[in-house]
Design a protein around this motif. Sequence first.
Motif, PDB file in Angstrom:
ATOM      1  N   ILE A   1      -3.646  12.088   4.258  1.00 18.50           N
ATOM      2  CA  ILE A   1      -3.074  12.938   5.305  1.00 18.50           C
ATOM      3  C   ILE A   1      -1.602  12.599   5.521  1.00 18.50           C
ATOM      4  CG2 ILE A   1      -3.698  11.407   7.225  1.00 18.50           C
ATOM      5  CD1 ILE A   1      -4.414  14.165   8.704  1.00 18.50           C
ATOM      6  N   ALA A   2      -0.850  13.619   5.887  1.00 14.59           N
ATOM      7  CA  ALA A   2       0.545  13.425   6.300  1.00 14.59           C
ATOM      8  C   ALA A   2       0.742  14.281   7.543  1.00 14.59           C
ATOM      9  CB  ALA A   2       1.504  13.855   5.199  1.00 14.59           C
TER      10      ALA A   2
ATOM     11  N   GLY B   1       0.802  -1.219   0.000  1.00 12.08           N
ATOM     12  CA  GLY B   1       0.000   0.000   0.000  1.00 12.08           C
ATOM     13  C   GLY B   1       0.830   1.261   0.000  1.00 12.08           C
ATOM     14  N   PRO B   2       0.163   2.405   0.012  1.00  9.65           N
ATOM     15  CA  PRO B   2       0.867   3.679  -0.131  1.00  9.65           C
ATOM     16  C   PRO B   2       1.318   4.337   1.169  1.00  9.65           C
ATOM     17  CG  PRO B   2      -1.482   4.045  -0.244  1.00  9.65           C
ATOM     18  CD  PRO B   2      -1.281   2.545  -0.104  1.00  9.65           C
ATOM     19  N   ARG B   3       0.938   3.810   2.325  1.00  9.57           N
ATOM     20  CA  ARG B   3       1.287   4.483   3.587  1.00  9.57           C
ATOM     21  C   ARG B   3       2.740   4.245   3.973  1.00  9.57           C
ATOM     22  NH1 ARG B   3      -3.730   2.587   7.195  1.00  9.57           N
ATOM     23  NH2 ARG B   3      -4.512   1.553   5.357  1.00  9.57           N
ATOM     24  N   VAL B   4       3.325   5.267   4.610  1.00  9.70           N
ATOM     25  CA  VAL B   4       4.730   5.202   5.025  1.00  9.70           C
ATOM     26  C   VAL B   4       4.867   5.773   6.430  1.00  9.70           C
ATOM     27  CG1 VAL B   4       7.074   6.019   4.526  1.00  9.70           C
ATOM     28  CG2 VAL B   4       5.527   5.447   2.652  1.00  9.70           C
TER      29      VAL B   4
ATOM     30  N   GLY C   1      11.094  12.639  15.960  1.00  8.54           N
ATOM     31  CA  GLY C   1       9.738  12.121  16.025  1.00  8.54           C
ATOM     32  C   GLY C   1       9.386  11.209  14.877  1.00  8.54           C
ATOM     33  N   LEU C   2       8.111  10.944  14.788  1.00  6.62           N
ATOM     34  CA  LEU C   2       7.559  10.016  13.817  1.00  6.62           C
ATOM     35  C   LEU C   2       6.756  10.806  12.789  1.00  6.62           C
ATOM     36  CD1 LEU C   2       5.858   6.726  14.552  1.00  6.62           C
ATOM     37  CD2 LEU C   2       4.436   8.529  13.642  1.00  6.62           C
ATOM     38  N   GLU C   3       6.851  10.381  11.533  1.00  4.71           N
ATOM     39  CA  GLU C   3       6.039  10.975  10.473  1.00  4.71           C
ATOM     40  C   GLU C   3       5.195   9.877   9.838  1.00  4.71           C
ATOM     41  OE1 GLU C   3       8.451  13.088   7.706  1.00  4.71           O
ATOM     42  OE2 GLU C   3       9.276  14.396   9.258  1.00  4.71           O
TER      43      GLU C   3
ATOM     44  N   LEU D   1      -1.215   0.417  13.225  1.00  4.68           N
ATOM     45  CA  LEU D   1       0.160  -0.052  13.024  1.00  4.68           C
ATOM     46  C   LEU D   1       0.205  -1.346  12.221  1.00  4.68           C
ATOM     47  CD1 LEU D   1       1.768   0.553  16.539  1.00  4.68           C
ATOM     48  CD2 LEU D   1       2.301   1.737  14.399  1.00  4.68           C
ATOM     49  N   ASP D   2      -0.914  -2.062  12.131  1.00  2.00           N
ATOM     50  CA  ASP D   2      -0.951  -3.350  11.437  1.00  2.00           C
ATOM     51  C   ASP D   2      -0.438  -3.284   9.997  1.00  2.00           C
ATOM     52  OD1 ASP D   2      -2.259  -3.694  13.819  1.00  2.00           O
ATOM     53  OD2 ASP D   2      -3.870  -4.903  12.995  1.00  2.00           O
ATOM     54  N   PRO D   3      -0.755  -2.234   9.226  1.00  2.00           N
ATOM     55  CA  PRO D   3      -0.273  -2.202   7.843  1.00  2.00           C
ATOM     56  C   PRO D   3       1.258  -2.223   7.731  1.00  2.00           C
ATOM     57  CG  PRO D   3      -2.005  -0.589   8.139  1.00  2.00           C
ATOM     58  CD  PRO D   3      -1.651  -1.115   9.504  1.00  2.00           C
ATOM     59  N   PHE D   4       1.943  -1.909   8.818  1.00  2.00           N
ATOM     60  CA  PHE D   4       3.406  -1.875   8.807  1.00  2.00           C
ATOM     61  C   PHE D   4       4.011  -3.139   9.424  1.00  2.00           C
ATOM     62  CE2 PHE D   4       1.663   2.392   9.095  1.00  2.00           C
ATOM     63  CZ  PHE D   4       2.141   2.927   7.915  1.00  2.00           C
ATOM     64  N   GLY D   5       3.157  -4.141   9.656  1.00  5.31           N
ATOM     65  CA  GLY D   5       3.642  -5.427  10.145  1.00  5.31           C
ATOM     66  C   GLY D   5       3.600  -5.602  11.645  1.00  5.31           C
ATOM     67  N   TYR D   6       3.036  -4.667  12.368  1.00  2.00           N
ATOM     68  CA  TYR D   6       2.937  -4.791  13.825  1.00  2.00           C
ATOM     69  C   TYR D   6       1.931  -5.883  14.168  1.00  2.00           C
ATOM     70  CZ  TYR D   6       2.282  -3.596  18.709  1.00  2.00           C
ATOM     71  OH  TYR D   6       2.238  -3.652  20.067  1.00  2.00           O
ATOM     72  N   PRO D   7       2.179  -6.750  15.110  1.00  2.00           N
ATOM     73  CA  PRO D   7       3.294  -6.881  16.028  1.00  2.00           C
ATOM     74  C   PRO D   7       4.389  -7.854  15.572  1.00  2.00           C
ATOM     75  CG  PRO D   7       1.504  -8.254  16.801  1.00  2.00           C
ATOM     76  CD  PRO D   7       1.038  -7.585  15.535  1.00  2.00           C
ATOM     77  N   GLN D   8       4.237  -8.460  14.379  1.00  2.00           N
ATOM     78  CA  GLN D   8       5.231  -9.433  13.913  1.00  2.00           C
ATOM     79  C   GLN D   8       6.537  -8.782  13.473  1.00  2.00           C
ATOM     80  OE1 GLN D   8       2.069  -9.330  12.671  1.00  2.00           O
ATOM     81  NE2 GLN D   8       1.201 -11.084  13.733  1.00  2.00           N
TER      82      GLN D   8
END
Length: 127
Positions: A41-42, A23-26, A33-35, A98-105
């Motif tokens: 939205i950004a 997907g497109p989220r980063v 900090g975190l972006e 956070l799931d789209p970024f692989g959390y918690p694995q």
Amino acid sequence: MDVALAGEPSTDDTLTIYCERGGPRVLTFARLGLEYDAPDIAFRTRWENLTTIYRGLWASELYMLKEPYIMRASYRHRKQLYSDGPEIPAYPSRRFALDPFGYPQNTELCADLGRRAPQLVPYLPRR
């Protein structure tokens, strides 16, 4: 139509970048900090603004104490203070998945969160 706000992304001091699986989220981890960057939205927030990770049935969400600094927002993230006043971009939910970024694995993501935001350690999976 998007609303562009002042402020450049912190790519000059980027530590780690996590991309959404397919997907497109980063998520960008910078020194201060975190972006979060998504099509609609950004925003940017300091590490101390991160408060908890809630693991529900459908998603794990990272919560913030205060609204983050919005760098870009689509129409659906606009709110009006008054009927005659200007539209102001907002992110009132103060949380994101956070799931789209692989959390918690994703052990690297969890380790980075623990290093940068120690207040989140009680909410991270134990390895």
